[in-house]
Every structure is written in structure tokens, then in C-alpha cells.
Design a protein around this motif. Structure first.
Motif, PDB file in Angstrom:
ATOM      1  N   UNK A  40       0.883  -1.194   0.132  1.00 18.25           N
ATOM      2  CA  UNK A  40       0.043   0.182  -0.151  1.00 18.25           C
ATOM      3  C   UNK A  40       1.016   0.896   0.203  1.00 18.25           C
ATOM      4  N   UNK A  41       0.780   1.482  -1.608  1.00 17.25           N
ATOM      5  CA  UNK A  41       1.543   2.857  -1.145  1.00 17.25           C
ATOM      6  C   UNK A  41       1.308   4.215  -0.624  1.00 17.25           C
ATOM      7  N   UNK A  42       0.318   4.662  -1.072  1.00 13.94           N
ATOM      8  CA  UNK A  42      -0.490   5.273  -0.139  1.00 13.94           C
ATOM      9  C   UNK A  42      -2.230   5.206  -0.242  1.00 13.94           C
ATOM     10  N   UNK A  43      -3.257   5.767  -0.454  1.00 13.68           N
ATOM     11  CA  UNK A  43      -4.634   5.750  -0.013  1.00 13.68           C
ATOM     12  C   UNK A  43      -5.117   5.411  -1.329  1.00 13.68           C
ATOM     13  N   UNK A  44      -4.508   6.181  -2.622  1.00 10.06           N
ATOM     14  CA  UNK A  44      -5.192   5.446  -3.890  1.00 10.06           C
ATOM     15  C   UNK A  44      -4.256   4.688  -5.268  1.00 10.06           C
ATOM     16  N   UNK A  45      -2.741   3.732  -3.965  1.00 11.59           N
ATOM     17  CA  UNK A  45      -1.900   3.473  -5.085  1.00 11.59           C
ATOM     18  C   UNK A  45      -1.642   2.220  -4.350  1.00 11.59           C
ATOM     19  N   UNK A  46      -2.069   1.237  -5.029  1.00  9.33           N
ATOM     20  CA  UNK A  46      -1.160   0.103  -4.285  1.00  9.33           C
ATOM     21  C   UNK A  46      -0.818  -1.169  -5.330  1.00  9.33           C
ATOM     22  N   UNK A  47       1.150  -0.742  -4.808  1.00  6.59           N
ATOM     23  CA  UNK A  47       1.668  -1.925  -5.605  1.00  6.59           C
ATOM     24  C   UNK A  47       1.325  -3.527  -5.832  1.00  6.59           C
ATOM     25  N   UNK A  48       1.474  -4.226  -6.839  1.00  9.29           N
ATOM     26  CA  UNK A  48       1.140  -5.142  -6.818  1.00  9.29           C
ATOM     27  C   UNK A  48       2.389  -5.993  -7.455  1.00  9.29           C
ATOM     28  N   UNK A  49       3.291  -7.418  -5.929  1.00  9.22           N
ATOM     29  CA  UNK A  49       4.701  -7.599  -7.148  1.00  9.22           C
ATOM     30  C   UNK A  49       4.062  -9.224  -7.619  1.00  9.22           C
ATOM     31  N   UNK A  50       4.411  -9.308  -9.249  1.00 10.93           N
ATOM     32  CA  UNK A  50       4.129 -10.810  -8.740  1.00 10.93           C
ATOM     33  C   UNK A  50       5.715 -11.638  -9.527  1.00 10.93           C
ATOM     34  N   UNK A  51       5.256 -12.924  -8.896  1.00 13.51           N
ATOM     35  CA  UNK A  51       6.338 -13.814  -9.610  1.00 13.51           C
ATOM     36  C   UNK A  51       5.735 -14.695 -10.657  1.00 13.51           C
ATOM     37  N   UNK A  52       6.632 -14.469 -12.021  1.00 14.79           N
ATOM     38  CA  UNK A  52       6.623 -15.127 -13.134  1.00 14.79           C
ATOM     39  C   UNK A  52       7.873 -16.068 -14.196  1.00 14.79           C
ATOM     40  N   UNK A  53       6.929 -17.129 -13.707  1.00  7.91           N
ATOM     41  CA  UNK A  53       8.100 -18.199 -14.330  1.00  7.91           C
ATOM     42  C   UNK A  53       8.947 -17.647 -15.452  1.00  7.91           C
ATOM     43  N   UNK A  54      10.777 -17.420 -15.441  1.00  7.53           N
ATOM     44  CA  UNK A  54      11.460 -17.335 -16.064  1.00  7.53           C
ATOM     45  C   UNK A  54      11.119 -17.637 -17.853  1.00  7.53           C
ATOM     46  N   UNK A  55      10.194 -18.911 -17.736  1.00 10.53           N
ATOM     47  CA  UNK A  55      10.480 -18.986 -19.388  1.00 10.53           C
ATOM     48  C   UNK A  55       9.571 -18.602 -20.892  1.00 10.53           C
ATOM     49  N   UNK A  56       8.586 -17.342 -19.372  1.00  8.30           N
ATOM     50  CA  UNK A  56       7.942 -16.507 -19.707  1.00  8.30           C
ATOM     51  C   UNK A  56       8.312 -15.395 -20.788  1.00  8.30           C
TER      52      UNK A  56
END
Length: 331
Positions: A73-89
Motif C-alpha cells: 500500500x503506497x498511499x490511499x489511492x495506489x497499491x503496488x502488486x508484486x508478481x512472481x512469473x516463471x522465467x520461461x514467460x
């Protein structure tokens, strides 16, 4: 003693099998959570994650390619979603891809769906951020439906009022629906408007034809519009007419003054018209002149027959005959 050894053997086998199953389960679960193998991370910014949690699946074009690693939760209107993706993609996902939050079925957990872009972007790299699109949640949809339902109820009530007023003949539309005479008048008005429109169209056609004829080189208007010399001649004619009009006006003024003078007893004409004695004298003078002329003619005849002047008059007569003959020959 043997019984105890058998029990120990069974216990050892059970422990080994349990450990193997635990390792296999941990591997399977870890593999599904991308805990093992080569991976890379990407980011997406949302205003509302709609119940998304860490560990939820990430799909690319409907295929499971990773999981949600962290939600910041960066601020009241910004949410950063971190995703782990397979290297083959790495070879398939591009920077113009779009991330959306959805649900796995009707009542399933929340997931992130990555939708390919138009394919014009470059390949994504670890740590890049992709564009996100926030869909409307169920609560927002229900709230919108409630507002829509309330508005529909108000609209229905207003429609009922309008319908009742129309049925009772209130307002312009109600009168049109119930008053046949007004409807006929309106129909007659529309017919008159059509006739006026037809007349206007006919007038416009006549104006267009007149303009076309005026544009023609053979028409008088066209000649006047195009021939500058003809225009100058027309101006000179108009100027001459104006000058003639001025002279006629001056002549009229002079005639008025003469007539006024005669009426007032001035001038020779008035004197001749009003002096009777002068008129009698003029008549006597004319009588004397006529009598003198007659006597002169008699004297001339006497001279013609006198032997002293008879030769002269004969000679004059011969010369006049010669002149008459010469004139006839010349003619």
C-alpha cells in the motif's frame, strides 16, 4: 523381542514414507507457488485490489504463469502488486500487456489475469511495471444497480403522471390526442406549410433560371455585367437623359414665366391681344396693302401691253423659257 523389532521396523517405514510424502508435497506446493525454479518479478499499480491476497495465482492468456508475491500500500489511492512469473514467460510477455484483477470462477479466489497487448511493445524484463485495469467490483455493481432501480422507479412514476395527463386531455399533447378539431387544424397547417414550401421551391427555381440567363453571354444583363464599354455607354446615356431633363425643366420654367407675363398684361403678345384699336389699324393696313398690290398688278399688265416696254417683257419671257428648257435637259 522379535515383536518389538517388527514394530520398530514398521515405525521406521512409516516415518520414511511420511517424510517422503512431506517432501513431495512441499515440492509440489512450492513448485505451484513458484518457490523453486527460475523466476522474475513484475509490478502492477491498482487503485483497488478487490480482495486480492498474497499467494493468489497469476495467469497469462488463461495459463497459470506465477503467483502474487507481495501487495504494498503506497498511499490511499495506489497499491503496488508484486508478481512472481516463471522465467520461461520472458519471451512471451511484452511491456504493453495489461493486468486485471478477476475471480477464479463465480465464488473462487481472486486472481490476476495478464492480457497481451497489440504486440508492438518490447519484451518485458524483471522489475518492469505493466499497465493495470481495474474492473468494477460486485459492490460497485450492486450500488449502481440500486441507483438505477431508484431512477427507474422515479421515471415510472413520472410516466404514469404524464400518461394520466394525456388521457385527461391536459397539455398540448393531450389536446392533440383528444381534440379532433385541433388535429384537423394542425393537419391543414402542415398542408399549408407544404404548399408554401412548394411555392418557395418554385420561386427559387425561377430565380436560378434568371441567374443562369443573366450569366449567359447573349443576354442583356450578361452583356451589361461583362462588357465594360457597354456599361460606360449606358452611363453616358443616363447622363444625357439627365442633362435633357434639366434643359426641359429650364424650358418649362421659362414658359411658365412667359405665360405668367402674358396673364399679367406684359409683353407684345398681351398688347396685341388686348389693344382693339391696334388690331383695327392692322386690319386697315392689310386692306390697303392688298388694294395697293392689286393696283400694282394692273399697272404691270398695262406696262406689258405698252408699245414702249412690250419688247422688254417679251425678251424677259424668252429668257425664262430658255432657262426652263435648260433645267429640263439637265434633269
Amino acid at each position: 523381542m522379535e515383536k518389538t523389532s517388527l514394530e520398530k521396523l514398521r515405525l521406521g517405514i512409516f516415518v520414511i514414507m511420511g517424510t517422503v510424502l512431506l517432501v513431495i508435497g512441499a515440492y509440489v506446493i512450492g513448485n505451484r507457488q513458484n518457490m523453486f525454479g527460475n523466476t522474475f518479478t513484475i509490478h502492477a499499480i491498482f487503485k483497488n485490489v478487490n480482495g486480492l491476497q498474497e499467494g493468489n495465482n497469476v495467469r497469462y492468456s488463461g495459463i497459470g504463469v506465477g503467483t502474487v508475491k507481495d501487495i504494498v500500500m503506497e498511499n490511499d489511492s495506489t497499491i503496488d502488486v508484486v508478481m512472481i512469473i516463471q522465467d520461461k514467460m520472458l519471451a512471451h510477455i511484452k511491456k504493453d500487456a495489461i493486468a486485471t484483477i478477476g475471480s477464479d470462477g463465480l465464488v473462487g479466489s481472486m486472481i490476476i489475469n495478464i492480457v497481451p497487448g497489440d504486440g508492438s511493445g518490447s519484451k518485458i524484463e524483471s522489475g518492469d511495471q505493466i499497465v493495470s485495469y481495474s474492473r468494477i467490483g460486485a459492490e460497485d455493481m450492486m450500488s449502481t444497480l440500486n441507483v438505477t432501480s431508484e431512477n427507474a422507479a422515479l421515471l415510472t412514476a413520472d410516466l404514469l403522471k404524464v400518461t394520466a395527463a394525456l388521457t385527461k386531455g391536459k397539455g398540448t399533447l393531450g389536446r392533440l390526442l383528444n381534440d379532433t378539431l385541433m388535429a384537423k387544424n394542425l393537419e391543414q397547417t402542415i398542408l399549408n406549410l407544404k404548399l408554401v414550401s412548394a411555392g418557395a421551391n418554385k420561386t427559387l427555381e425561377e430565380v436560378n433560371s434568371f441567374v443562369k440567363e443573366a450569366n449567359s453571354e447573349n443576354s442583356v444583363v450578361g452583356v451589361l455585367l461583362r462588357d465594360s464599354l457597354a456599361g460606360l455607354e449606358i452611363k453616358q446615356i443616363i447622363h444625357s437623359l439627365e442633362s435633357a431633363s434639366d434643359r426641359m425643366q429650364n424650358l418649362t420654367v421659362n414658359l411658365d414665366s412667359v405665360v405668367s407675363g402674358i396673364s399679367e398684361g406684359k409683353g407684345t403678345l398681351n398688347y396685341l391681344a388686348n389693344d382693339t384699336i391696334l388690331v383695327q389699324r392692322l386690319e386697315a393696313t392689310m386692306i390697303n396693302i392688298e388694294e395697293g398690290t392689286a393696283r400694282f398688278n394692273e399697272n404691270m399688265e398695262a406696262l406689258k401691253h405698252n408699245f414702249l416696254t412690250r419688247g422688254y417683257f417679251k425678251k424677259m419671257a424668252k429668257e425664262e423659257q430658255k432657262k426652263a428648257k435648260k433645267e429640263q435637259k439637265n434633269n
